[in-house]
Design an enzyme around this catalytic site. Structure first.
Site, PDB file in Angstrom:
ATOM      1  CE  LYS A  72      -3.921  -2.337   1.890  1.00 38.86           C
ATOM      2  NZ  LYS A  72      -3.573  -3.846   2.274  1.00 38.86           N
TER       3      LYS A  72
HETATM    4  P1  OMP Z   1      -8.082 -11.768   5.536  1.00 39.61           P
HETATM    5  O1  OMP Z   1      -9.073 -11.236   5.958  1.00 39.61           O
HETATM    6  O2  OMP Z   1      -7.332 -12.730   6.465  1.00 39.61           O
HETATM    7  O3  OMP Z   1      -8.317 -12.907   4.107  1.00 39.61           O
HETATM    8  O4  OMP Z   1      -6.955 -10.780   4.922  1.00 39.61           O
HETATM    9  C1  OMP Z   1      -7.264  -9.954   3.933  1.00 39.61           C
HETATM   10  C2  OMP Z   1      -5.812  -9.393   3.365  1.00 39.61           C
HETATM   11  O5  OMP Z   1      -6.280  -8.435   2.358  1.00 39.61           O
HETATM   12  C3  OMP Z   1      -5.022  -8.691   4.306  1.00 39.61           C
HETATM   13  O6  OMP Z   1      -3.697  -8.764   3.981  1.00 39.61           O
HETATM   14  C4  OMP Z   1      -5.397  -7.219   4.325  1.00 39.61           C
HETATM   15  O7  OMP Z   1      -4.485  -6.153   4.672  1.00 39.61           O
HETATM   16  C5  OMP Z   1      -5.888  -7.156   2.724  1.00 39.61           C
HETATM   17  N1  OMP Z   1      -6.988  -6.121   2.301  1.00 39.61           N
HETATM   18  C6  OMP Z   1      -8.160  -5.957   2.887  1.00 39.61           C
HETATM   19  O8  OMP Z   1      -8.283  -6.853   3.757  1.00 39.61           O
HETATM   20  N2  OMP Z   1      -8.894  -5.348   2.467  1.00 39.61           N
HETATM   21  C7  OMP Z   1      -8.682  -4.256   1.611  1.00 39.61           C
HETATM   22  O9  OMP Z   1      -9.619  -3.468   1.314  1.00 39.61           O
HETATM   23  C8  OMP Z   1      -7.275  -4.259   0.924  1.00 39.61           C
HETATM   24  C9  OMP Z   1      -6.765  -5.243   1.157  1.00 39.61           C
HETATM   25  C10 OMP Z   1      -5.313  -5.617   0.502  1.00 39.61           C
HETATM   26  O10 OMP Z   1      -5.123  -4.356  -0.244  1.00 39.61           O
HETATM   27  O11 OMP Z   1      -4.898  -6.261  -0.012  1.00 39.61           O
END
Ligand code: OMP
Length: 265
Positions: free
Chosen positions: A94
């Protein structure tokens, strides 16, 4: 080969659209890793070994490595090195800063670490994104509508008659000279995902939020309507609760379960 061409080839092999997220958390990994010289690196290697037959891409979240300092950086490098070269790697960092600084961020992620793609924030505008978009073959996922509750704070505010995330998408499409730009759209807002997909049908989306955040795989796939996508699942694969002969088996089973819920169309 561009990151999208690589992704299409990989999808043809795996027949899924699953992006495995690697967000290592020492408090959640099994005890036996703790006595190893670099628990995070060993954990990452095992996750890759357990899932590389089915993962179309891996997304490594930098925060989860950076929190462990030197050990974390070492683990990040080792985990990238353990990922087979035909699988897309996404640096979830990010980034985004004044142009001169973004250039250094891009150099670090694309040249030094050799990731295929990165996540960036659009908040600082065009000059903050251009250094990432200058790379012919690397993907740049701009945060558009994020999966979290805070997405209501700014992203949906009406500015000049439309939601701010709509303006972000419109403007960023103007910067997409090399066709390497994509958007991050959360799986937790399927109706808006469908709306955004309709506005940019062929642009790649990174779609996190399935699993631990409550996003449903089928509903998300339907909302995406067949557009190019990286459906990310992190915790629901990394930290399975069910009992299997080994932790790696449990991770493999979970990855296979999500892979089958996210087939190519
Ligand atoms: P889980 O919720 O464990 O599946 O993780 C989601 C992953 O996606 C994490 O690494 C978050 O930081 C990332 N993420 C989001 O959850 N929401 C977003 O809107 C954007 C991201 C990202 O940019 O990957």
């Amino acid at each position: 080969m561009t990151f999208l061409e690589k992704h299409i080839l990989r999808q043809q092999q795996t027949k899924t659209q699953l992006c495995v997220g690697i967000d290592p958390d020492i408090t959640k990994i099994p005890e036996y890793y703790h006595s190893l010289s670099n628990p995070i690196a060993s954990f990452g290697k095992d996750v890759v070994e357990a899932t590389s037959h089915i993962a179309t891409s891996y997304k490594l979240n930098f925060a989860f490595y950076e929190q462990y300092g030197k050990l974390g950086y070492e683990a990040l490098e080792k985990t990238i090195a353990s990922i087979p070269k035909d699988i897309i790697t996404i640096a979830d960092a990010k980034r985004g800063d004044i142009g001169n600084t973004s250039k250094a961020y891009a150099e670090a992620v694309f040249t030094q670490l050799n990731f295929d793609a990165i996540t960036v924030s659009p908040y600082m505008g065009q000059d903050s994104l251009e250094p990432f978009l200058a790379y012919e073959s690397k993907g740049v996922f701009v945060l558009a509508l994020t999966s979290n509750a805070g997405s209501f704070d700014f992203q949906r505010k009406i500015v000049d008659g439309k939601k701010l995330y709509e303006t972000v998408i419109e403007r960023c499409m103007e910067y997409n000279q090399k066709g390497t730009l994509g958007f991050v759209v959360g799986a937790t807002h399927p109706a808006e995902l469908a709306f955004i997909r309709a506005s940019v049908p062929t642009v790649p989306f990174l779609i996190p939020g399935i699993g631990a955040q409550g996003g449903d795989a089928k509903e998300t796939m339907d909302a995406n309507n067949g557009g190019p996508a990286f459906f990310n699942v992190s915790r629901a694969i990394l930290y399975p609760t069910m009992a299997y002969p080994s932790y790696k088996d449990a991770v493999r089973m979970k990855a296979e379960e999500y892979a089958s819920l996210l087939p190519t169309i």
